[in-house]
Design a protein around this motif. Structure first.
Motif, PDB file in Angstrom:
ATOM      1  N   SER A 201      26.919  34.214  32.036  1.00  0.00           N
ATOM      2  CA  SER A 201      26.848  33.871  33.456  1.00  0.00           C
ATOM      3  C   SER A 201      27.303  32.442  33.707  1.00  0.00           C
ATOM      4  CB  SER A 201      25.432  34.093  33.989  1.00  0.00           C
ATOM      5  OG  SER A 201      24.479  33.404  33.209  1.00  0.00           O
ATOM      6  N   LEU A 202      27.023  31.522  32.786  1.00  0.00           N
ATOM      7  CA  LEU A 202      27.497  30.159  32.957  1.00  0.00           C
ATOM      8  C   LEU A 202      29.024  30.106  32.855  1.00  0.00           C
ATOM      9  CD1 LEU A 202      26.911  27.187  33.372  1.00  0.00           C
ATOM     10  CD2 LEU A 202      26.505  26.962  30.898  1.00  0.00           C
ATOM     11  N   ALA A 433      39.768  51.985  35.268  1.00  0.00           N
ATOM     12  CA  ALA A 433      39.737  51.265  36.537  1.00  0.00           C
ATOM     13  C   ALA A 433      39.292  49.821  36.343  1.00  0.00           C
ATOM     14  CB  ALA A 433      38.799  51.962  37.524  1.00  0.00           C
ATOM     15  N   ALA A 434      39.890  48.928  37.121  1.00  0.00           N
ATOM     16  CA  ALA A 434      39.401  47.559  37.238  1.00  0.00           C
ATOM     17  C   ALA A 434      38.456  47.519  38.430  1.00  0.00           C
ATOM     18  CB  ALA A 434      40.562  46.596  37.446  1.00  0.00           C
ATOM     19  N   SER A 435      37.382  46.726  38.321  1.00  0.00           N
ATOM     20  CA  SER A 435      36.398  46.724  39.395  1.00  0.00           C
ATOM     21  C   SER A 435      35.907  45.318  39.685  1.00  0.00           C
ATOM     22  CB  SER A 435      35.213  47.633  39.045  1.00  0.00           C
ATOM     23  OG  SER A 435      34.453  47.064  37.993  1.00  0.00           O
ATOM     24  N   ALA A 436      35.441  45.160  40.902  1.00  0.00           N
ATOM     25  CA  ALA A 436      34.762  43.946  41.333  1.00  0.00           C
ATOM     26  C   ALA A 436      33.656  44.381  42.275  1.00  0.00           C
ATOM     27  CB  ALA A 436      35.724  42.991  42.023  1.00  0.00           C
ATOM     28  N   GLY A 437      32.575  43.612  42.328  1.00  0.00           N
ATOM     29  CA  GLY A 437      31.444  44.021  43.148  1.00  0.00           C
ATOM     30  C   GLY A 437      30.965  42.915  44.063  1.00  0.00           C
ATOM     31  N   ILE A 438      30.439  43.306  45.211  1.00  0.00           N
ATOM     32  CA  ILE A 438      29.923  42.337  46.179  1.00  0.00           C
ATOM     33  C   ILE A 438      28.812  42.999  46.998  1.00  0.00           C
ATOM     34  CG2 ILE A 438      31.435  42.890  48.117  1.00  0.00           C
ATOM     35  CD1 ILE A 438      30.790  39.324  46.860  1.00  0.00           C
ATOM     36  N   VAL A 439      27.831  42.180  47.392  1.00  0.00           N
ATOM     37  CA  VAL A 439      26.750  42.641  48.265  1.00  0.00           C
ATOM     38  C   VAL A 439      27.007  42.112  49.664  1.00  0.00           C
ATOM     39  CG1 VAL A 439      24.287  42.470  48.769  1.00  0.00           C
ATOM     40  CG2 VAL A 439      25.054  42.837  46.422  1.00  0.00           C
ATOM     41  N   LEU A 440      26.936  43.005  50.647  1.00  0.00           N
ATOM     42  CA  LEU A 440      27.136  42.644  52.047  1.00  0.00           C
ATOM     43  C   LEU A 440      25.894  42.982  52.858  1.00  0.00           C
ATOM     44  CD1 LEU A 440      30.005  44.235  50.977  1.00  0.00           C
ATOM     45  CD2 LEU A 440      30.798  43.024  53.012  1.00  0.00           C
ATOM     46  N   GLY A 441      25.859  42.483  54.068  1.00  0.00           N
ATOM     47  CA  GLY A 441      24.731  42.733  54.952  1.00  0.00           C
ATOM     48  C   GLY A 441      23.780  41.562  55.026  1.00  0.00           C
ATOM     49  N   ALA A 442      23.906  40.596  54.122  1.00  0.00           N
ATOM     50  CA  ALA A 442      23.143  39.352  54.193  1.00  0.00           C
ATOM     51  C   ALA A 442      23.976  38.311  54.935  1.00  0.00           C
ATOM     52  CB  ALA A 442      22.794  38.862  52.791  1.00  0.00           C
ATOM     53  N   ARG A 443      23.408  37.129  55.120  1.00  0.00           N
ATOM     54  CA  ARG A 443      24.114  36.084  55.855  1.00  0.00           C
ATOM     55  C   ARG A 443      25.303  35.536  55.077  1.00  0.00           C
ATOM     56  NH1 ARG A 443      19.412  32.048  57.403  1.00  0.00           N
ATOM     57  NH2 ARG A 443      21.233  30.649  57.579  1.00  0.00           N
ATOM     58  N   VAL A 447      27.415  37.832  44.874  1.00  0.00           N
ATOM     59  CA  VAL A 447      28.081  38.392  43.702  1.00  0.00           C
ATOM     60  C   VAL A 447      27.007  38.796  42.700  1.00  0.00           C
ATOM     61  CG1 VAL A 447      29.660  37.935  41.790  1.00  0.00           C
ATOM     62  CG2 VAL A 447      30.135  36.974  44.058  1.00  0.00           C
ATOM     63  N   LEU A 448      26.929  40.091  42.417  1.00  0.00           N
ATOM     64  CA  LEU A 448      25.979  40.614  41.432  1.00  0.00           C
ATOM     65  C   LEU A 448      26.723  40.888  40.138  1.00  0.00           C
ATOM     66  CD1 LEU A 448      23.644  43.149  43.298  1.00  0.00           C
ATOM     67  CD2 LEU A 448      23.200  40.761  42.706  1.00  0.00           C
ATOM     68  N   THR A 449      26.630  40.002  39.194  1.00  0.00           N
ATOM     69  CA  THR A 449      27.316  40.211  37.919  1.00  0.00           C
ATOM     70  C   THR A 449      26.450  41.037  36.976  1.00  0.00           C
ATOM     71  OG1 THR A 449      26.426  38.119  37.098  1.00  0.00           O
ATOM     72  CG2 THR A 449      28.606  38.065  38.115  1.00  0.00           C
ATOM     73  N   SER A 450      27.108  41.651  36.018  1.00  0.00           N
ATOM     74  CA  SER A 450      26.431  42.417  34.976  1.00  0.00           C
ATOM     75  C   SER A 450      26.875  41.884  33.626  1.00  0.00           C
ATOM     76  CB  SER A 450      26.782  43.902  35.090  1.00  0.00           C
ATOM     77  OG  SER A 450      26.425  44.613  33.928  1.00  0.00           O
ATOM     78  N   ARG A 451      26.016  42.008  32.638  1.00  0.00           N
ATOM     79  CA  ARG A 451      26.385  41.543  31.300  1.00  0.00           C
ATOM     80  C   ARG A 451      27.601  42.290  30.759  1.00  0.00           C
ATOM     81  NH1 ARG A 451      20.643  42.202  28.484  1.00  0.00           N
ATOM     82  NH2 ARG A 451      20.657  43.900  30.003  1.00  0.00           N
ATOM     83  N   ALA A 452      27.831  43.512  31.264  1.00  0.00           N
ATOM     84  CA  ALA A 452      28.966  44.303  30.786  1.00  0.00           C
ATOM     85  C   ALA A 452      30.261  43.983  31.530  1.00  0.00           C
ATOM     86  CB  ALA A 452      28.659  45.794  30.917  1.00  0.00           C
ATOM     87  N   ASP A 453      30.189  43.159  32.576  1.00  0.00           N
ATOM     88  CA  ASP A 453      31.388  42.860  33.360  1.00  0.00           C
ATOM     89  C   ASP A 453      32.395  42.057  32.540  1.00  0.00           C
ATOM     90  OD1 ASP A 453      30.412  44.143  35.565  1.00  0.00           O
ATOM     91  OD2 ASP A 453      29.748  42.318  36.591  1.00  0.00           O
ATOM     92  N   SER A 454      33.655  42.361  32.731  1.00  0.00           N
ATOM     93  CA  SER A 454      34.712  41.577  32.095  1.00  0.00           C
ATOM     94  C   SER A 454      34.910  40.265  32.844  1.00  0.00           C
ATOM     95  CB  SER A 454      36.026  42.364  32.095  1.00  0.00           C
ATOM     96  OG  SER A 454      36.499  42.521  33.430  1.00  0.00           O
ATOM     97  N   ARG A 455      35.615  39.342  32.202  1.00  0.00           N
ATOM     98  CA  ARG A 455      35.937  38.075  32.855  1.00  0.00           C
ATOM     99  C   ARG A 455      36.737  38.329  34.130  1.00  0.00           C
ATOM    100  NH1 ARG A 455      40.312  34.613  32.867  1.00  0.00           N
ATOM    101  NH2 ARG A 455      39.815  32.380  33.148  1.00  0.00           N
ATOM    102  N   GLU A 456      37.699  39.255  34.078  1.00  0.00           N
ATOM    103  CA  GLU A 456      38.517  39.555  35.246  1.00  0.00           C
ATOM    104  C   GLU A 456      37.671  40.103  36.389  1.00  0.00           C
ATOM    105  OE1 GLU A 456      39.191  40.443  32.161  1.00  0.00           O
ATOM    106  OE2 GLU A 456      40.977  39.228  31.752  1.00  0.00           O
ATOM    107  N   SER A 457      36.679  40.945  36.040  1.00  0.00           N
ATOM    108  CA  SER A 457      35.811  41.507  37.063  1.00  0.00           C
ATOM    109  C   SER A 457      34.992  40.421  37.752  1.00  0.00           C
ATOM    110  CB  SER A 457      34.882  42.560  36.444  1.00  0.00           C
ATOM    111  OG  SER A 457      33.973  43.059  37.402  1.00  0.00           O
ATOM    112  N   CYS A 462      34.262  36.986  42.637  1.00  0.00           N
ATOM    113  CA  CYS A 462      34.212  35.684  43.310  1.00  0.00           C
ATOM    114  C   CYS A 462      35.331  35.567  44.343  1.00  0.00           C
ATOM    115  CB  CYS A 462      34.302  34.557  42.290  1.00  0.00           C
ATOM    116  SG  CYS A 462      32.807  34.358  41.281  1.00  0.00           S
ATOM    117  N   ALA A 463      36.499  36.133  44.040  1.00  0.00           N
ATOM    118  CA  ALA A 463      37.595  36.101  45.009  1.00  0.00           C
ATOM    119  C   ALA A 463      37.224  36.859  46.285  1.00  0.00           C
ATOM    120  CB  ALA A 463      38.853  36.691  44.381  1.00  0.00           C
ATOM    121  N   ILE A 464      36.551  38.001  46.134  1.00  0.00           N
ATOM    122  CA  ILE A 464      36.094  38.752  47.310  1.00  0.00           C
ATOM    123  C   ILE A 464      35.102  37.912  48.103  1.00  0.00           C
ATOM    124  CG2 ILE A 464      34.844  40.776  48.091  1.00  0.00           C
ATOM    125  CD1 ILE A 464      35.899  42.247  45.633  1.00  0.00           C
ATOM    126  N   ALA A 465      34.184  37.227  47.396  1.00  0.00           N
ATOM    127  CA  ALA A 465      33.210  36.373  48.073  1.00  0.00           C
ATOM    128  C   ALA A 465      33.904  35.283  48.879  1.00  0.00           C
ATOM    129  CB  ALA A 465      32.252  35.763  47.049  1.00  0.00           C
TER     130      ALA A 465
END
Length: 477
Positions: A201-202, A433-443, A447-457, A462-465
């Motif tokens: 995560s760091l 598939a390549a994937s990226a994730g984001i949480v919406l509906g808050a102010r 970005v909810l990362t997972s330990r299994a996420d790749s660096r690109e993901s 972060c780019a979506i954020a």
């Protein structure tokens, strides 16, 4: 792709190819094959021929053309005629001399063509034949007609049918590059990185900073953070650190930074998702809006021609109709942020018809009616749609589904978290598939990362954020 014949063939036709010599061929002899056209056929022909006319490959462009949809290359039909001449009549040993073709009507994905050749002239001296050629679709419309001239074989040939290699088409996966190209020029945003107390995560925060996407604010116990950085060989020089005693305090402080206007986004570190989201949704100090919070996966798979969104596969376990309406609204907002002006939203179920015994189909129908009445706006909705009908124009055509959404969905709304999570992970691990994730509906975007996420993901998330945070500066959620 199914092939069937309209005339008697040898019993071993699936294992061997046979011909007819000139002396065995009479006027009026005919042969045909049947083929059903798929999107992959058109794509493969474009690869082989180099003809990348968007009329054949770009569904959005084709929809606005005179044909109102993707059509096959005309010479794809010519190639099918060649297949009849080379394998059926006359068959192996045939020498192709000339071919004239008239293209009478468009050929579309899902059409079933009967491709036939009929002997009209015989020239004994040179062993030449003229054959009338035709491609007729499932409605009896002649889409191609013409005439071929060939030299017929004079010796019988019976050969084992060649085993062709399997071909798997893969669309170029330029999703991460395109996201970076969109987000980087906007400038970095201030992102509170919550408890990044492990190397993964760091590193994710530092990678996003190096990509020019974020200015990280590390919210974590300082001594623990320094120990992680030292062990991983990472530098904390110049980084803002909010020193807190533990992960729970880190979540609370990160939310507070947003409330104070010091952060425009959140990124999960090594704490549990529930711990972070509890602070986000806190009724007293949280970041909730009037809209339900939900998660979106932005995915791109080699088997689909455009990026698409899957929602919700991480937050809402078994959403009801009201929650699904907000899930759809959040996905539409994300689609707009990444440049899709009018996203096509497919409400998924196991079937494409409304069934009172299947609640997902009732919710789908209700959501579509809400869109009709303006309760959900900014997109085209259709449902219920089974997954194949949502992503395959051929499957939708076979089922008789006429829809602006079917076969080219930009958003897939799943019935519940379990189905969505399994779908997303199957696409990622088995579908490339390549994937990226984001949480919406808050102010702010989260970005909810997972330990299994790749660096690109992680960088793509972060780019979506960044895209969302810049949007929220003028249009708060």
């Amino acid at each position: 792709m199914p092939t069937e014949t309209n005339t008697p063939v040898p019993a071993d036709a699936l294992q061997t190819v046979h011909n007819r010599t000139f002396d065995q061929i009479a006027l009026g002899d005919t042969e045909s094959i049947r083929r059903q056209l798929t999107a992959e056929d058109i794509q493969l022909f474009a690869i082989l021929s180099g003809d990348v006319n968007p009329q054949h490959l770009d569904a959005d462009y084709a929809a606005a053309s005179r044909f109102h949809g993707v059509i096959a290359h005309g010479m794809l039909g010519g190639a099918l005629i060649s297949a009849v001449l080379g394998t059926r009549l006359p068959g192996p040993g045939t020498i192709y001399l000339s071919q004239s073709l008239q293209f009478m009507a468009p050929v579309r994905i899902g059409d079933t063509l009967d491709i036939s050749v009929t002997v009209t002239e015989r020239e004994e001296t040179k062993k030449r034949l003229k054959l009338a050629c035709a491609c007729v679709n499932q409605d009896g419309v002649t889409v191609i007609r013409g005439e071929a001239q060939v030299i017929a074989p004079t010796e019988s040939v019976s050969r084992p049918r060649s085993t062709l290699p399997e071909v798997h088409l893969s669309a170029g996966n330029d999703g991460p590059r395109r996201l970076l190209a969109e987000a980087r020029p906007l400038g970095p945003i201030r992102m509170a990185v919550v408890h990044p107390c492990d190397a993964l995560s760091l590193s994710a925060a530092l990678d996003a900073q190096a990509a020019g996407l974020i200015t990280p604010i590390l919210v974590a116990p300082r001594t623990r953070l320094q120990a992680v950085a030292a062990e991983a060989g990472l530098s904390l020089d110049g980084l803002a650190i909010e020193d807190v005693p533990h992960s729970h305090a880190a979540a609370d402080r990160a939310v507070e930074l947003v409330q104070q206007g010091q952060a425009e986004a959140l990124m999960k570190g090594s704490l549990h998702t529930d711990e972070l989201m509890a602070a986000v949704v806190s009724a007293e100090h949280g970041l909730r809006t009037k809209r339900r919070i939900s998660h979106c996966f932005l995915m791109q798979t080699p088997a689909y021609p455009r990026p698409f969104i899957i929602t919700d596969a991480a937050i809402n376990i078994a959403p009801g109709l009201d929650a699904k309406a907000d899930i759809v609204r959040n996905a539409i907002e994300l689609a707009h942020a990444i440049g899709v002006a009018q996203p096509r939203v497919a409400i998924l179920a196991a079937v494409e018809t409304v069934n009172p015994a299947m609640p997902a189909t009732l919710d789908a129908a209700a959501l579509c009616k809400m869109a009709d009445r303006g309760q959900i706006s900014g997109a085209l909705l259709d449902g219920p749609l089974a997954f194949d009908n949502a992503v395959s124009a051929a499957a939708a055509h076979i089922k008789g589904i006429e829809s602006e959404v079917a076969g080219r969905a930009d958003v897939l709304v799943v019935p519940d978290l379990e189905s969505g999570n399994m779908l997303a992970k199957q696409l990622e691990y088995l579908g490339g598939a390549a994937s990226a994730g984001i949480v919406l509906g808050a102010r702010v975007p989260i970005v909810l990362t997972s330990r299994a996420d790749s660096r690109e993901s992680r960088i793509s998330s972060c780019a979506i954020a960044v895209l969302l945070a810049h949007r929220y500066r003028t249009t708060p959620p």
